[in-house]
Design a protein around this motif. Structure first.
Motif, PDB file in Angstrom:
ATOM      1  N   PHE A 191       0.847  -1.193   0.000  1.00 39.97           N
ATOM      2  CA  PHE A 191       0.000   0.000   0.000  1.00 39.97           C
ATOM      3  C   PHE A 191       0.879   1.238   0.000  1.00 39.97           C
ATOM      4  O   PHE A 191       1.988   1.231   0.552  1.00 39.97           O
ATOM      5  CB  PHE A 191      -0.921   0.016   1.234  1.00 39.97           C
ATOM      6  CG  PHE A 191      -1.996  -1.024   1.202  1.00 39.97           C
ATOM      7  CD1 PHE A 191      -3.304  -0.686   0.881  1.00 39.97           C
ATOM      8  CD2 PHE A 191      -1.700  -2.356   1.469  1.00 39.97           C
ATOM      9  CE1 PHE A 191      -4.299  -1.645   0.839  1.00 39.97           C
ATOM     10  CE2 PHE A 191      -2.684  -3.324   1.426  1.00 39.97           C
ATOM     11  CZ  PHE A 191      -3.990  -2.972   1.107  1.00 39.97           C
ATOM     12  N   VAL A 192       0.395   2.316  -0.598  1.00 42.27           N
ATOM     13  CA  VAL A 192       1.122   3.575  -0.631  1.00 42.27           C
ATOM     14  C   VAL A 192       0.359   4.610   0.197  1.00 42.27           C
ATOM     15  O   VAL A 192      -0.877   4.677   0.129  1.00 42.27           O
ATOM     16  CB  VAL A 192       1.307   4.056  -2.090  1.00 42.27           C
ATOM     17  CG1 VAL A 192      -0.025   4.320  -2.774  1.00 42.27           C
ATOM     18  CG2 VAL A 192       2.193   5.279  -2.153  1.00 42.27           C
ATOM     19  N   PRO A 193       1.064   5.388   1.031  1.00 42.17           N
ATOM     20  CA  PRO A 193       0.364   6.407   1.829  1.00 42.17           C
ATOM     21  C   PRO A 193      -0.107   7.566   0.958  1.00 42.17           C
ATOM     22  O   PRO A 193       0.597   7.985   0.033  1.00 42.17           O
ATOM     23  CB  PRO A 193       1.433   6.861   2.837  1.00 42.17           C
ATOM     24  CG  PRO A 193       2.741   6.515   2.212  1.00 42.17           C
ATOM     25  CD  PRO A 193       2.498   5.313   1.354  1.00 42.17           C
ATOM     26  N   LEU A 194      -1.278   8.098   1.262  1.00 39.96           N
ATOM     27  CA  LEU A 194      -1.830   9.246   0.558  1.00 39.96           C
ATOM     28  C   LEU A 194      -1.632  10.508   1.395  1.00 39.96           C
ATOM     29  O   LEU A 194      -1.328  10.443   2.589  1.00 39.96           O
ATOM     30  CB  LEU A 194      -3.315   9.014   0.278  1.00 39.96           C
ATOM     31  CG  LEU A 194      -3.653   7.751  -0.531  1.00 39.96           C
ATOM     32  CD1 LEU A 194      -5.160   7.586  -0.670  1.00 39.96           C
ATOM     33  CD2 LEU A 194      -2.983   7.791  -1.898  1.00 39.96           C
ATOM     34  N   ASP A 195      -1.826  11.652   0.777  1.00 41.96           N
ATOM     35  CA  ASP A 195      -1.581  12.926   1.462  1.00 41.96           C
ATOM     36  C   ASP A 195      -2.491  13.135   2.666  1.00 41.96           C
ATOM     37  O   ASP A 195      -2.131  13.838   3.614  1.00 41.96           O
ATOM     38  CB  ASP A 195      -1.766  14.098   0.484  1.00 41.96           C
ATOM     39  CG  ASP A 195      -0.673  14.129  -0.579  1.00 41.96           C
ATOM     40  OD1 ASP A 195       0.381  13.511  -0.353  1.00 41.96           O
ATOM     41  OD2 ASP A 195      -0.884  14.750  -1.635  1.00 41.96           O
ATOM     42  N   ASP A 196      -3.682  12.511   2.635  1.00 36.43           N
ATOM     43  CA  ASP A 196      -4.629  12.724   3.727  1.00 36.43           C
ATOM     44  C   ASP A 196      -4.482  11.707   4.853  1.00 36.43           C
ATOM     45  O   ASP A 196      -5.312  11.642   5.757  1.00 36.43           O
ATOM     46  CB  ASP A 196      -6.065  12.699   3.189  1.00 36.43           C
ATOM     47  CG  ASP A 196      -6.434  11.366   2.545  1.00 36.43           C
ATOM     48  OD1 ASP A 196      -5.581  10.448   2.528  1.00 36.43           O
ATOM     49  OD2 ASP A 196      -7.577  11.247   2.043  1.00 36.43           O
ATOM     50  N   GLY A 197      -3.398  10.878   4.781  1.00 36.41           N
ATOM     51  CA  GLY A 197      -3.161   9.900   5.832  1.00 36.41           C
ATOM     52  C   GLY A 197      -3.745   8.529   5.535  1.00 36.41           C
ATOM     53  O   GLY A 197      -3.429   7.566   6.233  1.00 36.41           O
ATOM     54  N   ARG A 198      -4.615   8.461   4.517  1.00 34.41           N
ATOM     55  CA  ARG A 198      -5.154   7.167   4.118  1.00 34.41           C
ATOM     56  C   ARG A 198      -4.098   6.395   3.327  1.00 34.41           C
ATOM     57  O   ARG A 198      -3.025   6.916   3.024  1.00 34.41           O
ATOM     58  CB  ARG A 198      -6.428   7.365   3.284  1.00 34.41           C
ATOM     59  CG  ARG A 198      -7.619   7.868   4.114  1.00 34.41           C
ATOM     60  CD  ARG A 198      -8.734   8.434   3.231  1.00 34.41           C
ATOM     61  NE  ARG A 198      -9.255   7.454   2.276  1.00 34.41           N
ATOM     62  CZ  ARG A 198     -10.159   6.511   2.581  1.00 34.41           C
ATOM     63  NH1 ARG A 198     -10.645   6.429   3.810  1.00 34.41           N
ATOM     64  NH2 ARG A 198     -10.595   5.682   1.657  1.00 34.41           N
ATOM     65  N   VAL A 199      -4.395   5.146   2.991  1.00 31.61           N
ATOM     66  CA  VAL A 199      -3.477   4.325   2.188  1.00 31.61           C
ATOM     67  C   VAL A 199      -4.246   3.701   1.027  1.00 31.61           C
ATOM     68  O   VAL A 199      -5.452   3.462   1.116  1.00 31.61           O
ATOM     69  CB  VAL A 199      -2.798   3.220   3.031  1.00 31.61           C
ATOM     70  CG1 VAL A 199      -1.892   3.825   4.085  1.00 31.61           C
ATOM     71  CG2 VAL A 199      -3.823   2.294   3.674  1.00 31.61           C
ATOM     72  N   ARG A 200      -3.514   3.437  -0.058  1.00 34.03           N
ATOM     73  CA  ARG A 200      -4.129   2.867  -1.261  1.00 34.03           C
ATOM     74  C   ARG A 200      -3.285   1.698  -1.767  1.00 34.03           C
ATOM     75  O   ARG A 200      -2.052   1.724  -1.700  1.00 34.03           O
ATOM     76  CB  ARG A 200      -4.241   3.927  -2.360  1.00 34.03           C
ATOM     77  CG  ARG A 200      -4.925   3.422  -3.638  1.00 34.03           C
ATOM     78  CD  ARG A 200      -5.037   4.521  -4.697  1.00 34.03           C
ATOM     79  NE  ARG A 200      -3.714   4.954  -5.123  1.00 34.03           N
ATOM     80  CZ  ARG A 200      -3.375   6.222  -5.299  1.00 34.03           C
ATOM     81  NH1 ARG A 200      -4.227   7.200  -5.046  1.00 34.03           N
ATOM     82  NH2 ARG A 200      -2.154   6.538  -5.700  1.00 34.03           N
ATOM     83  N   LEU A 201      -3.945   0.675  -2.262  1.00 33.47           N
ATOM     84  CA  LEU A 201      -3.253  -0.463  -2.861  1.00 33.47           C
ATOM     85  C   LEU A 201      -2.296  -0.007  -3.947  1.00 33.47           C
ATOM     86  O   LEU A 201      -2.654   0.798  -4.810  1.00 33.47           O
ATOM     87  CB  LEU A 201      -4.270  -1.424  -3.486  1.00 33.47           C
ATOM     88  CG  LEU A 201      -4.948  -2.459  -2.589  1.00 33.47           C
ATOM     89  CD1 LEU A 201      -6.147  -3.058  -3.309  1.00 33.47           C
ATOM     90  CD2 LEU A 201      -3.966  -3.551  -2.196  1.00 33.47           C
ATOM     91  N   CYS A 202      -1.060  -0.530  -3.920  1.00 34.59           N
ATOM     92  CA  CYS A 202      -0.133  -0.291  -5.034  1.00 34.59           C
ATOM     93  C   CYS A 202      -0.620  -1.004  -6.292  1.00 34.59           C
ATOM     94  O   CYS A 202      -0.604  -0.434  -7.383  1.00 34.59           O
ATOM     95  CB  CYS A 202       1.261  -0.793  -4.671  1.00 34.59           C
ATOM     96  SG  CYS A 202       2.045   0.080  -3.301  1.00 34.59           S
ATOM     97  N   CYS A 203      -1.018  -2.252  -6.136  1.00 34.27           N
ATOM     98  CA  CYS A 203      -1.609  -3.012  -7.240  1.00 34.27           C
ATOM     99  C   CYS A 203      -3.104  -2.726  -7.215  1.00 34.27           C
ATOM    100  O   CYS A 203      -3.883  -3.434  -6.563  1.00 34.27           O
ATOM    101  CB  CYS A 203      -1.317  -4.501  -7.080  1.00 34.27           C
ATOM    102  SG  CYS A 203      -1.985  -5.521  -8.410  1.00 34.27           S
TER     103      CYS A 203
END
Length: 292
Positions: free
Chosen positions: A186-198
């Motif tokens: 997962f990659v961190p987002l600017d708002d503190g959330r995370v998103r799947l890399c794949c």
């Protein structure tokens, strides 16, 4: 043991690589399955590093590697070959899981003489001698499209871990393996959330050729179908399955056995498809025994 992290290739086409252990030892190259990241090998790699210089890569579309949109079997195999050539690896012990196991098998056909042996866990295999026409049926297409419904963003890494810990697919993973996946898949987002890399869209693109191979309708891209080349693999191959994995994986192992010349098989008892993340000690033992 702390792993080293680096990238191979030009900007926009990087393959991210992890290394455990010093460079003076024989190389072992680990390749993960669809949706994961190199770090899910941590428990296996750490043990193997006493004997090998262990490398693991993020397959294209995963982790910190490039995400080019081309996800046929030979695309992945070409990336493995790029890593091998860039690092100057020879006498390689290749260890792979699922579609990552397929990457290694096809790499061995593209780079003859570079592998000493291959240990592959439930590879994705079709038998081109029994190919079918007509494309994916509705059931398979529905399963591929199911990737698009995956939740891509979460409030935090802890939210991912708690969600996945309760999911049947991850229920038997060790805590260390699951935490490694959550941290690096997962990659961190600017708002503190995370998103799947794949992302779901990337996984969808990857799964289509996988399901085409599973159902024996894969024809390949402009380069054709690469699976006939498995008959040319020039090193010993051990192919494994697991008692708790689905029938299709056992069927694909039988296809592989019928295609690969110097092949032997092994069954992991009491484990499912992600055996290296469920019973890493058993995988290390089996890998070392095959090396003998």
């Amino acid at each position: 043991m702390i792993s080293q992290r680096f990238s191979i290739g030009p900007a926009g086409a990087e393959i991210a690589v992890l290394q455990w252990g010093e460079s003076a030892k024989p190389p072992a190259l680990l390749v993960h399955g669809t949706g994961f990241a190199a770090d899910v090998w941590e428990e296996v790699a750490r043990e193997l590093a006493s004997t090998y210089t262990v490398y693991a890569l993020d397959r294209r579309g995963h982790g910190a590697s490039h995400k080019p949109g081309a996800y046929h079997f030979l695309d992945f195999a070409d990336d493995v070959c790029r890593v091998i050539d860039a690092l100057g690896l020879r006498d390689i012990y290749g260890i792979g899981h699922s579609a990552g196991a397929t990457d290694l098998l096809l790499s061995a056909t593209l780079l003859p003489g570079r592998f000493t042996r291959l240990f592959v866990m439930e590879p994705t295999i079709m038998d081109p001698r029994a190919a079918r026409s007509g494309g994916l049926d509705e059931d398979s297409l529905s399963r591929v499209q199911g990737a698009l419904r995956r939740q891509a963003e979460f409030d935090s890494p802890d939210a991912v871990f708690n969600r996945y810990r309760a999911a049947p697919a991850f229920a038997d993973w060790t805590e260390a393996s699951l935490r490694a996946y959550v941290q690096h898949g997962f990659v961190p987002l600017d708002d503190g959330r995370v998103r799947l890399c794949c992302t779901p869209e990337i996984e969808f693109a990857m799964l289509r050729p996988i399901y085409e191979a599973m159902t024996q309708v894969y024809v390949g891209d402009a380069r054709g179908n690469p699976f006939g080349g498995l008959a040319e693999i020039d090193c010993p191959v051990r192919i494994t399955t697991a008692t708790k994995s689905g029938p299709i994986y056992k069927e694909m192992v039988q296809r592989a056995v019928s295609l690969i010349p110097r092949v032997s098989t092994l069954v992991f008892e009491g484990a499912g498809h992600c055996v290296a993340q469920e019973v890493p000690a058993a995988v290390v033992k089996a890998v070392n025994e095959f090396a003998k």
